[in-house]
Design a protein around this motif. Sequence first.
Motif, short mmCIF file in Angstrom:
data_model
loop_
_atom_site.label_atom_id
_atom_site.label_comp_id
_atom_site.label_asym_id
_atom_site.label_seq_id
_atom_site.Cartn_x
_atom_site.Cartn_y
_atom_site.Cartn_z
N THR A 1 3.94 -33.43 -46.23
CA THR A 1 4.84 -34.17 -45.35
C THR A 1 6.25 -33.63 -45.42
N PHE B 1 9.74 -46.89 -43.82
CA PHE B 1 8.68 -46.71 -42.82
C PHE B 1 8.73 -47.81 -41.77
N SER C 1 -4.45 -44.05 -39.63
CA SER C 1 -4.51 -44.31 -41.08
C SER C 1 -4.34 -45.80 -41.39
N ASP D 1 -3.76 -47.17 -44.96
CA ASP D 1 -2.49 -46.95 -45.66
C ASP D 1 -1.88 -48.29 -46.07
N TRP E 1 1.00 -49.06 -46.52
CA TRP E 1 2.24 -49.34 -45.79
C TRP E 1 2.01 -50.32 -44.65
N SER F 1 -1.92 -36.83 -44.50
CA SER F 1 -0.48 -36.74 -44.73
C SER F 1 0.26 -37.36 -43.55
N GLN F 2 1.50 -37.77 -43.80
CA GLN F 2 2.31 -38.32 -42.73
C GLN F 2 2.60 -37.27 -41.65
N GLU G 1 -0.21 -37.57 -39.36
CA GLU G 1 -0.16 -38.86 -38.67
C GLU G 1 0.86 -38.84 -37.54
N ALA H 1 1.33 -45.04 -35.58
CA ALA H 1 1.40 -44.53 -36.95
C ALA H 1 2.59 -45.15 -37.67
N LEU I 1 5.52 -44.42 -39.92
CA LEU I 1 6.22 -43.17 -40.22
C LEU I 1 7.62 -43.43 -40.80
N THR I 2 8.13 -42.41 -41.48
CA THR I 2 9.48 -42.45 -42.06
C THR I 2 10.48 -41.94 -41.03
#
Length: 301
Positions: free
Chosen positions: A101, A163, A191, A194, A196, A221-222, A225, A236, A238-239
């Motif tokens: 990532t 996230f 995902s 996850d 999160w 992995s992000q 995603e 997704a 995500l960051t």
Amino acid sequence: MRRLPPLAAVRVFEAAARHENFTAAAAELGMTQAAVSYQVKLLEDRVGVALFRREKRRVVLTEAGRRAAAPVSRAFDAIDGAFAELRAEDEGMLTISTSQTFANTWLAWKIGGFQMNHPEMAVRLLVSDTLVDFATDEVDVAIRAGRGQWEGLTADLLLDIEFTPMCSPSFLARHGGTIAAADMPNLTMISPQDPWWPWWLREAGVNAPEGRLRSGVRMDSQANEGAAAMAGQGVAMLTPFFWRNDIVEGRLVRLSDQVSTRGYAYWLVTPEHRRMTPKIKRFREWLLEEVGRELREGGKP
């Protein structure tokens, strides 16, 4: 079998012979004059011959000392040259270990700038989600996700891992142009296993169950995603820092202003004893400045 005298005493003798002055030798070696005198006497006793003649306020090499000084000095030059070559080789290559990532969404796009500033140095990027073992792997620094506590390693905070859900504009349009938090568990989730997901949903006020929410495509992995989300395959988690350009350029859409975190962050880590190695110090300063600059400019679009 070599019959070598104590190398510490030989080193002192070489410096003292070069200067013909115990005080100057002590200053070069970071020792006291008394310690230099002791080591020289130890060597003289070992070889059974006087190497210096003590005169008032000075020392002078004896004939035996003068004969020994030249080859000993050349030997130290050879040793220095051998290790200088190794130092130059080590300084010429920086090996970085990082996750898929961090590499694919940020570092791979930026590392060329570091190398342009240091053209004398080659940079090797090892991309793996497996934690590197500094004791056995040929790695200088690593970028790890965690809480920043690894025994024997120093850790510099890069950025907190936050996230929030995102999707492509086309996916959003297919679902009426707006998606509420309560609707997300009923949509295609990328995902969904996850952790999160339930964490963010509960903080958004949605009564999300513990564990997996529903079946769906599982990514490793992000980075993958985010690519799947941009392709319109679902929502997704995500960051924002990693996807800020994709958001600005319209490839991704944030579905909420809420951003969650579980207390994890990305850290730059290196063995404590190598922290001040010049190449590591240069990379650390560059990385902290680059990440800090992007955060100051708005890492959360």
